[in-house]
Enzyme design. Sequence first.
Site: not given
Ligand SMILES: O=CC(=O)O
Length: 318
Positions: A236, A265, A283
């Site tokens: 994150r 983001e 991401h």
């Molecule tokens: O970011 C991706 C997830 O949380 O699976």
Amino acid sequence: MSNIKVLVTGRMPEAGLTELRKNFAVTRKPEKEGRAWVLAHLSEYEGLILMGTQADRELIDAGTNLKIISASGVGYDKIDIDYAKQKGIVVANCPKSVLIPTAEMTFALILATMRRLHFYDKTIRTEKWVDVSKPENMGTGLQGKTLGIYGMGRIGSEVAKYAQVFGMKVIYHNRHQLSSQEEAKKNVHYVDFATLVKTADVITLHAPATPSTTGVFDAQVFKQMKKTAYIINVARGKLIKQNDLIAALQNGDIAGAGLDVYETEPEVPQALCELDNVILSPHAGSGTLSARTNIAAEASQNLISYLRDHKPLNQVNK
Ligand SMILES: O=CC(=O)O
């Protein structure tokens, strides 16, 4: 099919939704609609597969008949799980589907960052053949280097396995130290946070965003890292103070970064885009057709287990 209604708020491969459709009346949010549409219609639904918006108090309050929310991935930081619990709503996630794809993306970024693929690709397209006999154009080999894993859950453990194939030594820092049997089995060694930061040649982040992990990687930490070290983030964006990272990369406090997630983001600061020692992805840890299909199926299974069988699969707010 029962007349229980469930809502899917984002784009998911149909193949993953087959079981959901067999069991419930499924609606997808129309592509052109946004959060306002979800808020206006949510009271009709008992189940929600959440993508692309936050399940904050406002959304949870709008879900007056909601019984279960499934995240569409492992992370559930966009869901107010405590408030959902107060309202009697189960929150579940999809850890299985994202495990391998995220570990793969981590390794793609480790290799690309350390072997400088972004720099080579860019120069070959726009400038010239760079002379890799010059030290300033060389990359860093993985073999014999130390990988520092911050967050030794399922994804961290998978990344550890890949690292060992490349001949890397693996140290980790986690809220809880693994048992000595687990450590021996995984061939990993627990270290305190300061040791992880000072010792690792590449640090990779696999912790969730929580108050205790937010902003942990800041200017002070970057100054403690080796100048030759790299940082990889597929977890994150909030774990890293992004402006501090940009400064550390500009000043040469660290050698480079591989980033799949950002504090801001989906905005990515121009300053990051201008750096040659950074490789960026949008991401995309679970950005494969098989991963997305598996996520849809795992999220569906959460709803089926709870709404039909009254047994949540991966509940995160017990
Ligand atoms: O970011 C991706 C997830 O949380 O699976």
